[in-house]
Design a protein around this motif. Structure first.
Motif, PDB file in Angstrom:
ATOM      1  N   PRO A  40      30.509 -24.225 -40.408  1.00  0.00           N
ATOM      2  CA  PRO A  40      30.470 -22.891 -39.831  1.00  0.00           C
ATOM      3  C   PRO A  40      31.738 -22.127 -40.194  1.00  0.00           C
ATOM      4  O   PRO A  40      32.825 -22.682 -40.187  1.00  0.00           O
ATOM      5  N   SER A  41      31.605 -20.871 -40.500  1.00  0.00           N
ATOM      6  CA  SER A  41      32.769 -20.074 -40.857  1.00  0.00           C
ATOM      7  C   SER A  41      33.402 -19.480 -39.610  1.00  0.00           C
ATOM      8  O   SER A  41      32.814 -19.462 -38.538  1.00  0.00           O
ATOM      9  N   SER A  42      34.601 -18.969 -39.784  1.00  0.00           N
ATOM     10  CA  SER A  42      35.282 -18.319 -38.669  1.00  0.00           C
ATOM     11  C   SER A  42      34.532 -17.063 -38.279  1.00  0.00           C
ATOM     12  O   SER A  42      33.953 -16.381 -39.112  1.00  0.00           O
ATOM     13  N   LEU A  43      34.555 -16.754 -37.009  1.00  0.00           N
ATOM     14  CA  LEU A  43      33.893 -15.559 -36.536  1.00  0.00           C
ATOM     15  C   LEU A  43      34.788 -14.346 -36.771  1.00  0.00           C
ATOM     16  O   LEU A  43      36.009 -14.456 -36.732  1.00  0.00           O
ATOM     17  N   PRO A  44      34.192 -13.171 -36.991  1.00  0.00           N
ATOM     18  CA  PRO A  44      35.008 -11.974 -37.168  1.00  0.00           C
ATOM     19  C   PRO A  44      35.816 -11.693 -35.904  1.00  0.00           C
ATOM     20  O   PRO A  44      35.380 -11.957 -34.799  1.00  0.00           O
ATOM     21  N   GLY A  45      36.989 -11.156 -36.090  1.00  0.00           N
ATOM     22  CA  GLY A  45      37.809 -10.788 -34.946  1.00  0.00           C
ATOM     23  C   GLY A  45      38.634 -11.932 -34.377  1.00  0.00           C
ATOM     24  O   GLY A  45      39.217 -11.804 -33.314  1.00  0.00           O
ATOM     25  N   GLU A  64      40.458 -23.485 -38.282  1.00  0.00           N
ATOM     26  CA  GLU A  64      39.326 -22.563 -38.297  1.00  0.00           C
ATOM     27  C   GLU A  64      38.858 -22.344 -36.872  1.00  0.00           C
ATOM     28  O   GLU A  64      38.882 -23.272 -36.063  1.00  0.00           O
ATOM     29  N   GLU A  65      38.421 -21.136 -36.601  1.00  0.00           N
ATOM     30  CA  GLU A  65      37.756 -20.890 -35.328  1.00  0.00           C
ATOM     31  C   GLU A  65      36.275 -21.142 -35.556  1.00  0.00           C
ATOM     32  O   GLU A  65      35.687 -20.613 -36.497  1.00  0.00           O
ATOM     33  N   ARG A  66      35.675 -21.965 -34.723  1.00  0.00           N
ATOM     34  CA  ARG A  66      34.284 -22.364 -34.882  1.00  0.00           C
ATOM     35  C   ARG A  66      33.492 -22.046 -33.626  1.00  0.00           C
ATOM     36  O   ARG A  66      34.056 -21.742 -32.589  1.00  0.00           O
ATOM     37  N   THR A  67      32.192 -22.188 -33.752  1.00  0.00           N
ATOM     38  CA  THR A  67      31.298 -21.971 -32.615  1.00  0.00           C
ATOM     39  C   THR A  67      30.322 -23.121 -32.536  1.00  0.00           C
ATOM     40  O   THR A  67      29.784 -23.552 -33.553  1.00  0.00           O
ATOM     41  N   MET A  68      30.117 -23.647 -31.335  1.00  0.00           N
ATOM     42  CA  MET A  68      29.041 -24.615 -31.104  1.00  0.00           C
ATOM     43  C   MET A  68      28.146 -24.033 -30.024  1.00  0.00           C
ATOM     44  O   MET A  68      28.543 -23.123 -29.294  1.00  0.00           O
ATOM     45  N   TRP A  69      26.950 -24.558 -29.934  1.00  0.00           N
ATOM     46  CA  TRP A  69      25.934 -23.991 -29.043  1.00  0.00           C
ATOM     47  C   TRP A  69      25.388 -25.024 -28.061  1.00  0.00           C
ATOM     48  O   TRP A  69      24.211 -25.340 -28.071  1.00  0.00           O
ATOM     49  N   PRO A  70      26.200 -25.591 -27.164  1.00  0.00           N
ATOM     50  CA  PRO A  70      25.641 -26.527 -26.184  1.00  0.00           C
ATOM     51  C   PRO A  70      24.761 -25.779 -25.185  1.00  0.00           C
ATOM     52  O   PRO A  70      25.145 -24.709 -24.698  1.00  0.00           O
ATOM     53  N   ALA A  71      23.613 -26.298 -24.942  1.00  0.00           N
ATOM     54  CA  ALA A  71      22.646 -25.707 -24.003  1.00  0.00           C
ATOM     55  C   ALA A  71      22.315 -24.267 -24.361  1.00  0.00           C
ATOM     56  O   ALA A  71      22.016 -23.460 -23.500  1.00  0.00           O
ATOM     57  N   GLY A  72      22.416 -23.929 -25.649  1.00  0.00           N
ATOM     58  CA  GLY A  72      22.037 -22.606 -26.110  1.00  0.00           C
ATOM     59  C   GLY A  72      23.049 -21.503 -25.865  1.00  0.00           C
ATOM     60  O   GLY A  72      22.778 -20.343 -26.126  1.00  0.00           O
ATOM     61  N   VAL A 111      31.810 -33.948 -33.817  1.00  0.00           N
ATOM     62  CA  VAL A 111      30.655 -33.863 -34.707  1.00  0.00           C
ATOM     63  C   VAL A 111      29.547 -33.147 -33.940  1.00  0.00           C
ATOM     64  O   VAL A 111      29.032 -33.682 -32.963  1.00  0.00           O
ATOM     65  N   THR A 112      29.202 -31.960 -34.384  1.00  0.00           N
ATOM     66  CA  THR A 112      28.341 -31.020 -33.678  1.00  0.00           C
ATOM     67  C   THR A 112      29.005 -30.754 -32.337  1.00  0.00           C
ATOM     68  O   THR A 112      29.954 -30.003 -32.288  1.00  0.00           O
ATOM     69  N   ASP A 113      28.600 -31.372 -31.253  1.00  0.00           N
ATOM     70  CA  ASP A 113      29.319 -31.226 -29.984  1.00  0.00           C
ATOM     71  C   ASP A 113      29.557 -32.586 -29.341  1.00  0.00           C
ATOM     72  O   ASP A 113      29.731 -32.696 -28.142  1.00  0.00           O
ATOM     73  N   ILE A 114      29.589 -33.630 -30.180  1.00  0.00           N
ATOM     74  CA  ILE A 114      29.762 -35.000 -29.690  1.00  0.00           C
ATOM     75  C   ILE A 114      31.053 -35.592 -30.264  1.00  0.00           C
ATOM     76  O   ILE A 114      31.229 -35.607 -31.478  1.00  0.00           O
ATOM     77  N   PRO A 115      31.958 -36.073 -29.416  1.00  0.00           N
ATOM     78  CA  PRO A 115      33.157 -36.738 -29.929  1.00  0.00           C
ATOM     79  C   PRO A 115      32.790 -38.067 -30.597  1.00  0.00           C
ATOM     80  O   PRO A 115      32.081 -38.882 -30.019  1.00  0.00           O
ATOM     81  N   MET A 116      33.273 -38.251 -31.824  1.00  0.00           N
ATOM     82  CA  MET A 116      33.004 -39.472 -32.592  1.00  0.00           C
ATOM     83  C   MET A 116      34.328 -40.049 -33.076  1.00  0.00           C
ATOM     84  O   MET A 116      35.203 -39.299 -33.520  1.00  0.00           O
ATOM     85  N   SER A 117      34.465 -41.363 -33.028  1.00  0.00           N
ATOM     86  CA  SER A 117      35.710 -41.993 -33.458  1.00  0.00           C
ATOM     87  C   SER A 117      35.845 -42.028 -34.975  1.00  0.00           C
ATOM     88  O   SER A 117      36.961 -42.100 -35.493  1.00  0.00           O
ATOM     89  N   SER A 118      34.731 -41.964 -35.700  1.00  0.00           N
ATOM     90  CA  SER A 118      34.787 -41.950 -37.163  1.00  0.00           C
ATOM     91  C   SER A 118      33.521 -41.302 -37.710  1.00  0.00           C
ATOM     92  O   SER A 118      32.529 -41.160 -36.994  1.00  0.00           O
ATOM     93  N   THR A 119      33.594 -40.935 -38.993  1.00  0.00           N
ATOM     94  CA  THR A 119      32.443 -40.337 -39.652  1.00  0.00           C
ATOM     95  C   THR A 119      32.515 -40.610 -41.149  1.00  0.00           C
ATOM     96  O   THR A 119      33.609 -40.617 -41.716  1.00  0.00           O
ATOM     97  N   PRO A 120      31.375 -40.839 -41.803  1.00  0.00           N
ATOM     98  CA  PRO A 120      31.387 -41.038 -43.252  1.00  0.00           C
ATOM     99  C   PRO A 120      31.393 -39.715 -44.024  1.00  0.00           C
ATOM    100  O   PRO A 120      31.630 -39.697 -45.220  1.00  0.00           O
ATOM    101  N   ASP A 121      31.157 -38.600 -43.353  1.00  0.00           N
ATOM    102  CA  ASP A 121      30.994 -37.295 -43.994  1.00  0.00           C
ATOM    103  C   ASP A 121      32.275 -36.465 -43.880  1.00  0.00           C
ATOM    104  O   ASP A 121      32.723 -36.169 -42.767  1.00  0.00           O
ATOM    105  N   PRO A 122      32.870 -36.033 -44.994  1.00  0.00           N
ATOM    106  CA  PRO A 122      34.107 -35.244 -44.902  1.00  0.00           C
ATOM    107  C   PRO A 122      33.909 -33.908 -44.203  1.00  0.00           C
ATOM    108  O   PRO A 122      34.849 -33.366 -43.622  1.00  0.00           O
ATOM    109  N   TYR A 123      32.687 -33.358 -44.220  1.00  0.00           N
ATOM    110  CA  TYR A 123      32.420 -32.099 -43.523  1.00  0.00           C
ATOM    111  C   TYR A 123      32.425 -32.278 -42.008  1.00  0.00           C
ATOM    112  O   TYR A 123      32.492 -31.302 -41.270  1.00  0.00           O
ATOM    113  N   GLN A 124      32.349 -33.507 -41.525  1.00  0.00           N
ATOM    114  CA  GLN A 124      32.370 -33.761 -40.084  1.00  0.00           C
ATOM    115  C   GLN A 124      33.771 -34.105 -39.572  1.00  0.00           C
ATOM    116  O   GLN A 124      33.931 -34.452 -38.413  1.00  0.00           O
TER     117      GLN A 124
END
Length: 167
Positions: A40-45, A64-72, A111-124
């Protein structure tokens, strides 16, 4: 009967116009629910004064400033992510993990909105835990086997120049 047909025709026309102007289908689904590997890219402003990582020295990472959508509902937050050159590298046979070599503690990625101790994906590799980063003089993103941090490759570092050991 004629009024019913007119109302039905008007309703169907309005529905068709609405469907034609509202995004739908796979393209809309891809926009509204990003894949776990999407960046996700940074939001304007976004204001850099809100960035909690400004006091830290970053190597191989950027904020980066990011946005997640827990519960919409949108939740904006700052995070550290790998620089583009590190994302393009080939990685095989290990996982990314956050490690503080001075304390031996492991951190976590969001990772998305879940704390993970490790990940195989560099984007995560998304670091949002300011407490962990400011609680040690240095933290490192490493790639390898999390249970064997000394043999893992250091990919990026976060140095806290304001760290003072509390006695």
């Amino acid at each position: 009967m004629r009024n019913v047909v007119r109302r039905l025709t008007a309703t169907l026309t309005a529905s068709a116009v609405t469907l034609a102007t509202v995004p739908s289908g796979p393209a809309f689904a891809a926009e509204s629910t990003p894949s776990p590997t999407a960046r996700p890219s940074s939001l304007p402003g976004a204001r850099m004064s809100d960035n909690p990582f400004t006091d830290l020295k970053l190597t191989g990472l950027h904020a980066e400033e990011r946005t997640m959508w827990p519960a919409g509902n949108p939740v904006r937050f700052w995070a550290l992510v790998l620089n583009e050159d590190l994302l393009r590298e080939d990685y095989a046979g290990g996982e990314f993990f956050l490690y503080a070599p001075d304390t031996g503690y492991h951190g976590w990625f969001l990772v998305t909105d879940i704390p993970m101790s490790s990940t195989p994906d560099p984007y995560q590799v998304v670091i949002a835990d300011t407490t962990f980063l400011k609680g040690a003089p240095q933290a490192e993103v490493r790639y390898g086997i999390p249970q064997k941090p000394d043999s893992a490759r250091v990919v990026a570092t976060v140095t806290n120049p304001t760290f003072r050991l509390a006695l």
